[in-house]
Write a protein that holds these residues in place. Structure first.
Motif, PDB file in Angstrom:
ATOM      1  N   CYS A  52       0.642  -1.142  -0.029  1.00 54.40           N
ATOM      2  CA  CYS A  52      -0.092  -0.064  -0.141  1.00 54.40           C
ATOM      3  C   CYS A  52       0.816   1.116   0.004  1.00 54.40           C
ATOM      4  CB  CYS A  52      -0.892   0.033   1.245  1.00 54.40           C
ATOM      5  SG  CYS A  52      -2.085  -1.226   1.303  1.00 54.40           S
ATOM      6  N   PHE A  53       0.557   2.052  -0.808  1.00 47.87           N
ATOM      7  CA  PHE A  53       1.080   3.685  -1.047  1.00 47.87           C
ATOM      8  C   PHE A  53       0.040   4.662  -0.896  1.00 47.87           C
ATOM      9  CE2 PHE A  53       2.477   7.251  -3.314  1.00 47.87           C
ATOM     10  CZ  PHE A  53       3.608   7.593  -2.389  1.00 47.87           C
ATOM     11  N   ASN A  54       0.448   5.546   0.056  1.00 44.12           N
ATOM     12  CA  ASN A  54      -0.591   6.536   0.274  1.00 44.12           C
ATOM     13  C   ASN A  54      -0.222   7.991  -0.441  1.00 44.12           C
ATOM     14  OD1 ASN A  54      -2.527   8.311   1.402  1.00 44.12           O
ATOM     15  ND2 ASN A  54      -1.976   8.178   3.367  1.00 44.12           N
ATOM     16  N   PRO A  55      -0.860   8.211  -1.236  1.00 46.85           N
ATOM     17  CA  PRO A  55      -0.216   9.641  -2.079  1.00 46.85           C
ATOM     18  C   PRO A  55      -1.172  10.808  -1.530  1.00 46.85           C
ATOM     19  CG  PRO A  55      -1.834   8.418  -3.568  1.00 46.85           C
ATOM     20  CD  PRO A  55      -1.771   7.537  -2.238  1.00 46.85           C
ATOM     21  N   ASN A  56      -2.047  10.618  -0.545  1.00 45.67           N
ATOM     22  CA  ASN A  56      -2.783  11.703  -0.129  1.00 45.67           C
ATOM     23  C   ASN A  56      -2.167  12.520   1.013  1.00 45.67           C
ATOM     24  OD1 ASN A  56      -5.025  11.032  -1.778  1.00 45.67           O
ATOM     25  ND2 ASN A  56      -5.214   9.343  -0.617  1.00 45.67           N
TER      26      ASN A  56
END
Length: 107
Positions: A52-56
């Motif tokens: 998982c990657f969070n760009p927010n």
């Protein structure tokens, strides 16, 4: 005189359609984007992995869930992990035998 009315009616119709299209496209742009981390889940044999990657700009809490194929094999849930802005996490779980399905929940 009738030709002028027809032309005016056609211009009015085209203007109205143009306004409706412009309003709908601006409404689509105003919709908030989902504030969830982007997760990719893979299953290999009895092992499940979620990257998982969070760009927010805000944090997201992710949890990997695994449903095992055999009735006697307990389903597994990884502990929830907070993914901060621009952070990457890897979650892993497994079954004793085959995995029926694996997914990630967001909080």
């Amino acid at each position: 005189m009738r030709t002028t009315r027809r032309v005016a009616a056609a211009v009015l119709l085209v203007a109205t359609v143009g306004l409706v299209i412009a309003a709908s496209s601006s409404a689509a742009q105003d919709r908030p984007r989902p504030r969830e981390a982007a997760c990719n889940t893979t299953v290999r044999g009895s092992h499940a992995t979620a990257n998982c990657f969070n760009p927010n700009p805000g944090a997201d809490r992710v949890q990997l869930h695994v449903e095992c194929a055999r009735w006697w094999d307990p389903d597994m849930d990884a502990r929830p992990v907070e993914v901060g802005p621009a952070q990457y996490v890897r979650l892993a779980e497994r079954c004793w035998k085959e995995i029926r399905k694996a997914w990630v929940s967001h909080r």
